[in-house]
Design a protein around this motif. Structure first.
Motif, short mmCIF file in Angstrom:
data_model
loop_
_atom_site.label_atom_id
_atom_site.label_comp_id
_atom_site.label_asym_id
_atom_site.label_seq_id
_atom_site.Cartn_x
_atom_site.Cartn_y
_atom_site.Cartn_z
N ALA A 105 7.09 -38.15 1.27
CA ALA A 105 8.39 -37.85 0.66
C ALA A 105 8.62 -36.34 0.65
N SER A 106 9.86 -35.95 0.96
CA SER A 106 10.23 -34.54 0.91
C SER A 106 10.37 -34.06 -0.52
N PHE A 107 10.82 -34.95 -1.40
CA PHE A 107 10.95 -34.69 -2.84
C PHE A 107 11.27 -36.02 -3.49
N ARG A 141 17.33 -26.18 -0.22
CA ARG A 141 17.69 -24.87 -0.75
C ARG A 141 16.87 -24.50 -1.98
N TYR A 142 16.33 -25.49 -2.69
CA TYR A 142 15.56 -25.26 -3.91
C TYR A 142 14.89 -26.57 -4.30
N ALA A 157 6.96 -26.67 -2.21
CA ALA A 157 6.69 -25.57 -3.14
C ALA A 157 6.57 -24.24 -2.39
N LYS A 158 5.87 -24.26 -1.27
CA LYS A 158 5.73 -23.04 -0.47
C LYS A 158 7.08 -22.59 0.10
N GLY A 209 12.90 -20.57 -7.65
CA GLY A 209 12.83 -21.61 -6.63
C GLY A 209 13.16 -22.99 -7.13
N ILE A 210 13.28 -23.16 -8.45
CA ILE A 210 13.66 -24.46 -9.02
C ILE A 210 15.10 -24.37 -9.51
#
Length: 237
Positions: A105-107, A141-142, A157-158, A209-210
């Protein structure tokens, strides 16, 4: 009850289907349909040729139905899709996030609908009517946010320079369902989201980044016209 959403590259479509069909009975889909509604009696997954023909038509608009849980597959842009799952209890949500998360999963997240609204939904009364918008959902994008259960690959995360160590320390439990894929549980049960919302709000606000809705809401509420509001939202959809 909770909802869940997980993003995948198109190449994982067959693997996601196969995984769903191996889940425990309450989670395992048994019927299918091309749009939302009540499946026809003949549209059962045990009819393998019929189900295979159905899948071969493409992933967009695929709906699978377990006894109480629904799965919707939606094209999310070039080369990717997301699976949207409704009516999950706490135990089933945990199983699903673990088993689907490990596929690549990408997210992904699982949360009460109210928590999702709190984290990613804007609403205001304007001179031209009620304005509602989803924001902060673009993982390219985030990181879209932190929720009761959150799947974050190390690669994501990176990409956004997010410190996984900070997130792990804040989580109640941390699992690695597959190498480099992390499943974070921030509190025990999805229904307790409001009691923990302040902690997660601060974590989103303070972690570069979040996505944090606090970065959008002031400009959204101050925009006076439809065009001004659209301009604010353009950067955050």
């Amino acid at each position: 009850m909770s909802e869940a959403m997980l993003y995948f590259d198109d190449k994982y479509f067959e693997a996601v289907i196969e995984t769903l069909l191996r889940l425990p009975q309450p989670l395992r889909p048994s019927r299918f349909r091309r749009d939302e509604g009540v499946p026809k009696p003949k549209d059962v997954i045990t009819d393998i040729p019929r189900f295979r023909t159905f899948l071969d038509k493409g992933l967009n608009g695929v709906f699978l139905y377990a006894e109480r849980i629904n799965y919707g597959f939606v094209n999310a842009g070039p080369g990717e899709f997301y699976v949207y799952v409704t009516d999950l209890d706490v135990q089933n949500a945990s199983i699903l996030m673990r088993d689907l998360g490990r596929l690549g999963a990408s997210f992904g997240y699982a949360a009460e609908i109210a928590e999702r609204y709190h984290r990613n939904r804007l609403v205001k009364k304007a001179s031209y009517g009620i304005e509602e918008a989803w924001v902060g959902r673009n993982w390219h994008r985030y990181v879209p946010g932190l929720y009761w259960l959150t799947v974050i690959p190390e690669s994501l995360a990176k990409q956004h320079k997010v410190s996984l160590e900070i997130l792990k320390r804040a989580a109640l439990t941390v699992e690695e369902p597959a190498p480099g894929v992390w499943l974070l549980k921030f509190y025990e049960s999805s229904e307790h989201w409001l009691a923990h919302s302040g902690k997660l709000d601060r974590l989103c606000d303070e972690t570069p980044g979040i996505f944090a809705i606090s970065r959008v809401r002031p400009a959204f509420e101050e925009a006076k016209t439809f065009l001004e509001t659209a301009e604010v939202l353009r950067a955050w959809r």
